[in-house]
Scaffold this active site. Structure first.
Site, PDB file in Angstrom:
ATOM      1  N   ASN A   9      37.109  43.095  -2.882  1.00 22.70           N
ATOM      2  CA  ASN A   9      38.470  42.596  -3.047  1.00 22.70           C
ATOM      3  C   ASN A   9      38.785  41.613  -1.923  1.00 22.70           C
ATOM      4  O   ASN A   9      37.951  41.365  -1.055  1.00 22.70           O
ATOM      5  CB  ASN A   9      39.465  43.764  -3.081  1.00 22.70           C
ATOM      6  CG  ASN A   9      39.355  44.597  -1.826  1.00 22.70           C
ATOM      7  OD1 ASN A   9      39.613  44.110  -0.739  1.00 22.70           O
ATOM      8  ND2 ASN A   9      38.931  45.857  -1.971  1.00 22.70           N
ATOM      9  N   ASP A  29      38.112  51.488  -5.741  1.00 23.73           N
ATOM     10  CA  ASP A  29      38.317  52.746  -6.473  1.00 23.73           C
ATOM     11  C   ASP A  29      37.051  53.151  -7.226  1.00 23.73           C
ATOM     12  O   ASP A  29      36.803  54.323  -7.445  1.00 23.73           O
ATOM     13  CB  ASP A  29      39.459  52.586  -7.486  1.00 23.73           C
ATOM     14  CG  ASP A  29      40.794  52.436  -6.795  1.00 23.73           C
ATOM     15  OD1 ASP A  29      40.925  52.973  -5.676  1.00 23.73           O
ATOM     16  OD2 ASP A  29      41.687  51.765  -7.350  1.00 23.73           O
ATOM     17  N   PRO A  62      35.026  58.230  -3.820  1.00 25.96           N
ATOM     18  CA  PRO A  62      35.917  59.222  -3.231  1.00 25.96           C
ATOM     19  C   PRO A  62      37.185  58.534  -2.730  1.00 25.96           C
ATOM     20  O   PRO A  62      37.140  57.377  -2.312  1.00 25.96           O
ATOM     21  CB  PRO A  62      35.105  59.785  -2.056  1.00 25.96           C
ATOM     22  CG  PRO A  62      33.985  58.842  -1.829  1.00 25.96           C
ATOM     23  CD  PRO A  62      33.776  58.065  -3.090  1.00 25.96           C
ATOM     24  N   ASP A  63      38.325  59.231  -2.812  1.00 25.16           N
ATOM     25  CA  ASP A  63      39.593  58.700  -2.305  1.00 25.16           C
ATOM     26  C   ASP A  63      39.663  59.047  -0.815  1.00 25.16           C
ATOM     27  O   ASP A  63      39.983  60.173  -0.435  1.00 25.16           O
ATOM     28  CB  ASP A  63      40.755  59.344  -3.079  1.00 25.16           C
ATOM     29  CG  ASP A  63      42.100  58.756  -2.689  1.00 25.16           C
ATOM     30  OD1 ASP A  63      42.235  58.295  -1.530  1.00 25.16           O
ATOM     31  OD2 ASP A  63      43.009  58.767  -3.529  1.00 25.16           O
ATOM     32  N   LYS A  66      53.257  57.597  -4.343  1.00 25.06           N
ATOM     33  CA  LYS A  66      51.995  57.691  -3.588  1.00 25.06           C
ATOM     34  C   LYS A  66      52.201  58.480  -2.290  1.00 25.06           C
ATOM     35  O   LYS A  66      51.346  59.273  -1.893  1.00 25.06           O
ATOM     36  CB  LYS A  66      51.488  56.262  -3.294  1.00 25.06           C
ATOM     37  CG  LYS A  66      50.143  56.210  -2.586  1.00 25.06           C
ATOM     38  CD  LYS A  66      49.541  54.805  -2.594  1.00 25.06           C
ATOM     39  CE  LYS A  66      48.316  54.725  -1.673  1.00 25.06           C
ATOM     40  NZ  LYS A  66      47.715  53.399  -1.611  1.00 25.06           N
TER      41      LYS A  66
END
Ligand code: FMN
Length: 423
Positions: free
Chosen positions: A205, A281, A310-311, A347
């Protein structure tokens, strides 16, 4: 901290002027010597008599004031002040200061003084977001004027957005020099991750890492231990960090973050985790070990099979044991303010964060840019309303964010202090 400080409190013509009486009372209670100066318009919202009663001093309203000039005089008054605080600061006042105009006593004092100037802007959200106001604020910031707030939320005019004056206790917090907390360690993630498709291609990104690096740099300059875990960026690593670890993939970032946190566990320090990294993600399920050849392997339509990464943030902030003492996330949104705020609030709760910093993607802020503009939301929203930090260089935003983090960590203590001093 404010005891015996000589504060020139300026009041301008905005609806929030009613809150300035409480602000004045708290400053006097804290032991400061407060001299109030009001603009002509301010007196339509609240009377000088109120401030005279709170400070036990006459309130000054005009440059051509015989009484003032026969005593201290406007030059002496500007020299007397340890700092000037204007709350509320109207759009009109902000514009006059940005352009060096001196139509009244308050603006004249601001041009004469060499002391710090603090502004707590308060205005309709359209007025605040107008390019003219933002340019004026940016001009004042580069001259060293400190901007406190504004807050984000419901406005007296019925609109919603940034422009509310901060609450008096928040303004007072903003005046305090940052306390050095030697018992803290900051763990910061920054930059993008890269998820390989094959040995030469990847999914990533546009994150540049500038915001996370700015936070690490400012904290290290202030003497705090900082561990920085970052993706591939073209930035120099700030000086004096405890450690800087470069990773490539989200999985590596996850492992590196947990290794660092585990190594800090027995050090009896308060751990502040700031997740600025733009972590992918998804990753490609089976990256090719060799470069995929266009002629042989790539069909006209390419489908990549991906699986979730994994977050990293949630894995840290939702830990049952060994959770850092304070967890901060960033949220980048392309939606308009009220939807973006609703998403950020969700969030904040879902990831069990203490603070979330909302970035709204615009051409000249956030990704890849040197400037940023953010809205800060707190877990303790009942105590602190969202705060909007207007467009400024990322190091400037980092300094403001660090102040807000310390304020929020201290907020309970501060509220108790004020509760004790209530009359
Ligand atoms: C009811 C009312 C509320 C106002 N509230 C604000 C405000 O919150 N912020 C602002 O910048 N201007 C506000 N204004 C406009 C200012 O009062 C006006 O620009 C004035 O010239 C400001 O003068 P001063 O900066 O010299 O005090 C308001 C005007 C009215 C009539």
């Amino acid at each position: 901290m404010l005891k015996n400080k000589k504060i020139l409190l300026g009041i301008t013509g905005g609806i929030a002027a009613y809150k300035s009486a409480e602000l004045c009372r708290l400053l006097v209670k804290a032991g400061a010597h407060v001299q109030v100066v009001m603009t002509h318009s301010a007196q339509a919202f609240i009377t000088p008599l109120t401030f005279q009663a709170l400070t036990h001093k006459p309130v000054y309203t005009q440059v051509l004031d015989g009484e003032l000039e026969s005593g201290m005089g406007h030059i002496d008054l500007a020299r007397w002040a340890d700092f000037i605080l204007i709350a509320p600061a109207s759009a009109h006042c902000v514009a006059q200061l940005a352009h060096g105009l001196v139509p009244d006593l308050l603006t004249t004092l601001c041009l004469v003084t060499t002391a710090p100037i603090y502004l707590a802007p308060a205005m309709n959200q359209q007025m605040w977001q107008h390019e003219a106001t933002q340019e004026n604020i940016a001009k004042l910031v580069t001259r060293g004027v400190k901007i406190l707030g504004p807050g984000v939320g419901e406005q007296a005019c019925g609109e919603f957005g940034p422009g509310r004056m901060l609450e008096p206790a928040e303004i007072i917090q903003g005046l305090m020099p940052p306390e050095i907390h030697h018992d803290m360690h900051f763990v910061i993630t920054a930059g993008p991750t890269q998820e390989p498709i094959d040995p030469v291609r990847y999914i990533s990104n546009r994150s540049s890492g500038k915001m996370g690096f700015a936070l690490a740099e400012v904290l290290a300059e202030q003497g705090y231990p900082v561990s920085l875990i970052h993706g591939p960026v073209s930035l120099s690593v700030p000086k004096n960090l405890t450690r800087a670890i470069q990773i490539t993939t989200a999985q590596e970032m996850y492992e590196s973050v947990h290794t660092v946190l585990a190594s800090l566990e027995n050090q009896h320090k308060k751990i502040i985790f700031i997740s600025v990294a733009a972590v992918s993600d998804f990753k490609v399920k089976s990256p090719s070990l060799e470069k995929r050849k266009k002629s042989v392997e790539l069909p006209s339509l390419l489908t990549l099979e991906c699986e979730p990464n994994p977050d990293v943030l949630a894995s840290v902030s939702s830990k049952l044991r060994g959770r850092p003492d304070y967890c901060i996330g960033f949220a980048l949104e392309t939606a308009e303010m009220s939807s973006a705020l609703a998403y950020a609030e969700k969030k904040l709760a879902q990831k069990n964060l203490d603070m979330i910093i909302l970035n709204q993607l615009q051409a000249d802020i956030a990704f890849e840019q040197d400037n940023n503009a953010v809205t800060v939301l707190f877990k303790h929203t009942g105590k602190q309303k969202p705060i909007y930090l207007s467009k400024a260089p990322k190091t400037q935003i980092a300094k403001q964010l660090i102040k807000l983090i310390f304020n929020d960590i201290n907020v309970t203590k501060t509220e108790n202090d004020y509760a004790k001093s209530e009359t």
